[in-house]
Design a protein around this motif. Structure first.
Motif, PDB file in Angstrom:
ATOM      1  N   MET A 118       0.859  -1.170   0.000  1.00 30.17           N
ATOM      2  CA  MET A 118       0.000   0.000   0.000  1.00 30.17           C
ATOM      3  C   MET A 118       0.901   1.227   0.000  1.00 30.17           C
ATOM      4  N   LEU A 119       0.671   2.156  -0.934  1.00 23.73           N
ATOM      5  CA  LEU A 119       1.492   3.348  -1.013  1.00 23.73           C
ATOM      6  C   LEU A 119       0.625   4.601  -0.996  1.00 23.73           C
ATOM      7  N   TYR A 120       1.080   5.579  -0.228  1.00 21.06           N
ATOM      8  CA  TYR A 120       0.487   6.906  -0.251  1.00 21.06           C
ATOM      9  C   TYR A 120       1.632   7.883  -0.503  1.00 21.06           C
ATOM     10  N   GLY A 121       1.436   8.815  -1.421  1.00 22.84           N
ATOM     11  CA  GLY A 121       2.534   9.701  -1.746  1.00 22.84           C
ATOM     12  C   GLY A 121       2.054  11.075  -2.152  1.00 22.84           C
ATOM     13  N   TYR A 122       3.008  11.990  -2.271  1.00 25.00           N
ATOM     14  CA  TYR A 122       2.661  13.326  -2.750  1.00 25.00           C
ATOM     15  C   TYR A 122       3.806  13.948  -3.530  1.00 25.00           C
ATOM     16  N   VAL A 123       3.432  14.899  -4.342  1.00 28.55           N
ATOM     17  CA  VAL A 123       4.372  15.819  -4.980  1.00 28.55           C
ATOM     18  C   VAL A 123       4.084  17.191  -4.401  1.00 28.55           C
ATOM     19  N   SER A 124       5.136  17.891  -3.978  1.00 29.76           N
ATOM     20  CA  SER A 124       4.948  19.229  -3.417  1.00 29.76           C
ATOM     21  C   SER A 124       5.681  20.259  -4.260  1.00 29.76           C
ATOM     22  N   ILE A 125       5.141  21.463  -4.253  1.00 27.18           N
ATOM     23  CA  ILE A 125       5.704  22.544  -5.045  1.00 27.18           C
ATOM     24  C   ILE A 125       5.377  23.878  -4.383  1.00 27.18           C
ATOM     25  N   ALA A 126       6.321  24.819  -4.419  1.00 27.38           N
ATOM     26  CA  ALA A 126       6.064  26.166  -3.909  1.00 27.38           C
ATOM     27  C   ALA A 126       4.999  26.824  -4.777  1.00 27.38           C
ATOM     28  N   LEU A 164       2.477  10.374   6.255  1.00 26.98           N
ATOM     29  CA  LEU A 164       2.947  11.011   5.032  1.00 26.98           C
ATOM     30  C   LEU A 164       3.229  12.497   5.248  1.00 26.98           C
ATOM     31  N   LEU A 165       2.329  13.177   5.957  1.00 25.50           N
ATOM     32  CA  LEU A 165       2.405  14.622   6.082  1.00 25.50           C
ATOM     33  C   LEU A 165       3.083  15.106   7.363  1.00 25.50           C
ATOM     34  N   HIS A 166       2.987  14.331   8.411  1.00 27.11           N
ATOM     35  CA  HIS A 166       3.386  14.794   9.747  1.00 27.11           C
ATOM     36  C   HIS A 166       4.851  15.213   9.827  1.00 27.11           C
ATOM     37  N   HIS A 167       5.749  14.404   9.330  1.00 27.62           N
ATOM     38  CA  HIS A 167       7.176  14.624   9.578  1.00 27.62           C
ATOM     39  C   HIS A 167       7.821  15.611   8.611  1.00 27.62           C
ATOM     40  N   GLU A 168       7.168  15.919   7.526  1.00 22.32           N
ATOM     41  CA  GLU A 168       7.810  16.738   6.495  1.00 22.32           C
ATOM     42  C   GLU A 168       7.253  18.150   6.386  1.00 22.32           C
ATOM     43  N   ILE A 169       6.274  18.476   7.197  1.00 22.16           N
ATOM     44  CA  ILE A 169       5.700  19.815   7.136  1.00 22.16           C
ATOM     45  C   ILE A 169       6.457  20.743   8.077  1.00 22.16           C
TER      46      ILE A 169
END
Length: 227
Positions: A23-31, A112-117
């Motif tokens: 199972m994978l959850y992912g994102y692409v982020s951009i300014a 996914l979001l907790h550690h990188e924000i």
């Protein structure tokens, strides 16, 4: 300086009985100030190859390899970032309280979001809408992530409307494909897909089947162990 980033999330082989081991959850982020130019540049790549379809991993084959190769190369040339969390579905014990398969939808997104924000910045988080239960899931996701005042907006988008969700799909597809080869589930006979995996491997210079160091911000993988 306070900045605003958009995070575009997607899921891959996340259903309980889809026959896939991970199972994978992912994102692409951009300014946010880079969104317009990135859209124009990816649109130009599609036009260069006369490609009118949605960008998706399932569409990677011999004839489409040139555009997907250039798309992945483009990602590594820019400030775009990618992160994914992965779990082996065989480790999910539905007999364990609060660890049902449905619970993992929210737990995975939290990880996914907790550690990188970065709390010094603001974030708009977009999720690929999947089904009629999406609005209820969005409400629960808000509850899971309400601690984080940096997330100023939660919203669903449809993948065909967002090239960044599509890019997340392609990158997750490469990770998932490589994992399935390593596990012996498939032989990786689709040469075009193996070439995309190789390109990702060359650019990242990391193992694609284990957690990456925290300082790897451009392309970050986190494998969740439940044992």
């Amino acid at each position: 300086m306070n900045k605003t980033f958009n995070i575009y999330c997607d899921e891959s082989t996340h259903l309980m009985h889809d026959g896939h081991p991970f199972m994978l959850y992912g994102y692409v982020s951009i300014a946010s100030n880079q969104i317009k130019i990135a859209k124009e540049q990816i649109k130009a790549i599609k036009q260069k190859f006369g490609y009118e379809e949605e960008l998706k991993w399932i569409n990677v084959h011999e004839k489409t390899l040139p555009i997907y190769k250039e798309l992945v190369e483009y990602f590594f040339m820019t400030d775009l970032k990618f992160r994914a969390v992965i779990v082996d579905k065989s480790q999910i014990d539905e007999e364990r309280k609060d660890y049902t398969f449905d619970d993992f939808y929210y737990r995975m997104y939290f990880q996914l979001l907790h550690h990188e924000i970065d709390l010094e910045h603001n974030y708009n988080v977009y999720f690929d809408i999947k089904d009629t239960c999406s609005q209820e899931r969005l409400r629960k996701l808000r509850d899971y992530l309400k601690w984080n005042a940096s997330i100023v907006n939660f919203q669903f988008v449809r993948s065909h409307e967002s090239i960044f969700v599509q890019l997340a799909d392609v990158l997750m597809g490469a990770i998932n494909y490589n994992l399935r080869i390593q596990k012996g589930e498939i032989e990786g006979k689709v040469i075009a897909k193996r070439k995309i995996v190789d390109i990702v491997q060359q650019h990242t210079n990391i193992s694609l089947d284990s957690t990456t160091p925290k300082n790897k911000k451009k392309f970050n993988l986190f494998f969740i162990s439940l044992k």
